[in-house]
Design an enzyme around this catalytic site. Structure first.
Site, PDB file in Angstrom:
ATOM      1  N   ILE A 153       0.818  -1.202   0.000  1.00  0.00           N
ATOM      2  CA  ILE A 153       0.000   0.000   0.000  1.00  0.00           C
ATOM      3  C   ILE A 153       0.854   1.255   0.000  1.00  0.00           C
ATOM      4  O   ILE A 153       0.434   2.303  -0.516  1.00  0.00           O
ATOM      5  CB  ILE A 153      -0.981  -0.015   1.202  1.00  0.00           C
ATOM      6  N   TYR A 154       2.062   1.201   0.551  1.00  0.00           N
ATOM      7  CA  TYR A 154       2.942   2.371   0.551  1.00  0.00           C
ATOM      8  C   TYR A 154       3.223   2.816  -0.881  1.00  0.00           C
ATOM      9  O   TYR A 154       3.070   3.997  -1.217  1.00  0.00           O
ATOM     10  CB  TYR A 154       4.251   2.041   1.269  1.00  0.00           C
ATOM     11  N   CYS A 155       3.626   1.898  -1.730  1.00  0.00           N
ATOM     12  CA  CYS A 155       3.921   2.242  -3.121  1.00  0.00           C
ATOM     13  C   CYS A 155       2.672   2.703  -3.851  1.00  0.00           C
ATOM     14  O   CYS A 155       2.718   3.646  -4.647  1.00  0.00           O
ATOM     15  CB  CYS A 155       4.537   1.052  -3.840  1.00  0.00           C
TER      16      CYS A 155
END
Length: 253
Positions: A153-155
């Site tokens: 989810i960070y990317c």
């Protein structure tokens, strides 16, 4: 002189109490900006205000940027205290890192709320008061340009910031309001320092970066300030990687 009558520009910086945000507040203060500093913890904000009070006027607001009212409270503070808002720096973010299969909804929601919905809300609130010549600088990551192993989810969210930046530039550039995205490589801060000496971390970052030093929070702050300054006043809708060449070279030492 009444603070509201001053021609000195005003910058609102989220996540301003540490790391890149703190360095950015110091750089903007040195560059002649007055500061609205936003972060969750009041103690480091008070320390920052104490350190900068001899250089510039600064107001602080201790609030979680994910709170729905945080953006309007921050912009209202800028207008009440200084009567203007010239630059929004959306720096606050969540550094949660896990592969998709190991990301539950709680982690997913945390990153989305902190690193995408909050910048969207702050931009929306700022646009209501910004005049021509103002700018928004979003702070993302090179992992929004190139998705990384275990990025999950960070990317995804950092890539989403690119879309937000581009639509802001397209929509409001004709009004003289610019939007750009700074995408740092991995910078040593409290968020990353625990991983810094891990062999895998060093291979992915230091060994694949074709430059002879690590990036610093001051490097990021300098670029953010440049984009907000007159010198950067024809740059709009851009994502600028600040990574020593990591994202463009496929370098291996």
């Amino acid at each position: 002189m009444n603070a509201q009558s001053s021609n000195r520009p005003v910058a609102l910086i989220t996540g301003a109490s540490a790391g890149i945000g703190e360095a950015t507040a110091r750089r903007f203060a040195a560059g002649g900006f007055r500061i609205i500093a936003i972060a969750r913890r009041p103690e480091p904000l008070a320390e920052l205000a104490g350190a900068l009070k001899a250089t510039t006027e600064i107001e602080t607001l201790a609030v979680d940027v994910t709170a729905p009212e945080a953006s309007t409270r921050a912009v209202d503070l800028a207008m009440q205290r200084f009567g203007r808002l010239d630059c929004l720096v959306n720096n606050a973010g969540a550094g949660r890192w896990a592969p998709v299969h190991a990301t539950d909804d709680t982690m997913m929601d945390e990153v989305i709320e902190t690193s995408l919905k909050a910048p969207f809300r702050f931009a929306r609130a700022a646009l209501g008061v910004m005049k021509p010549g103002s700018s928004i600088v979003n702070v993302g990551s090179v992992f929004g340009i190139l998705g990384g192993l275990d990025g999950g989810i960070y990317c995804a969210v950092k890539a989403g910031l690119t879309g937000l930046t581009q639509t802001l530039a397209a929509q409001y550039g004709s009004q003289g309001i610019r939007a750009n995205l700074v995408a740092p490589g991995v910078i040593k801060t409290d968020m990353t320092k625990d991983y810094w000496d891990a062999p895998a971390f060093q291979r992915i970052n230091q060994e694949m970066t074709p430059f002879n030093r690590d990036g610093t929070v001051e490097d990021v702050a300098n670029l953010i300030h440049f984009l907000a300054s007159e010198e950067g006043s024809y740059i709009n809708g851009q994502t600028i990687a600040l990574d020593g060449g990591w994202s463009t070279t496929k370098y291996l030492s």
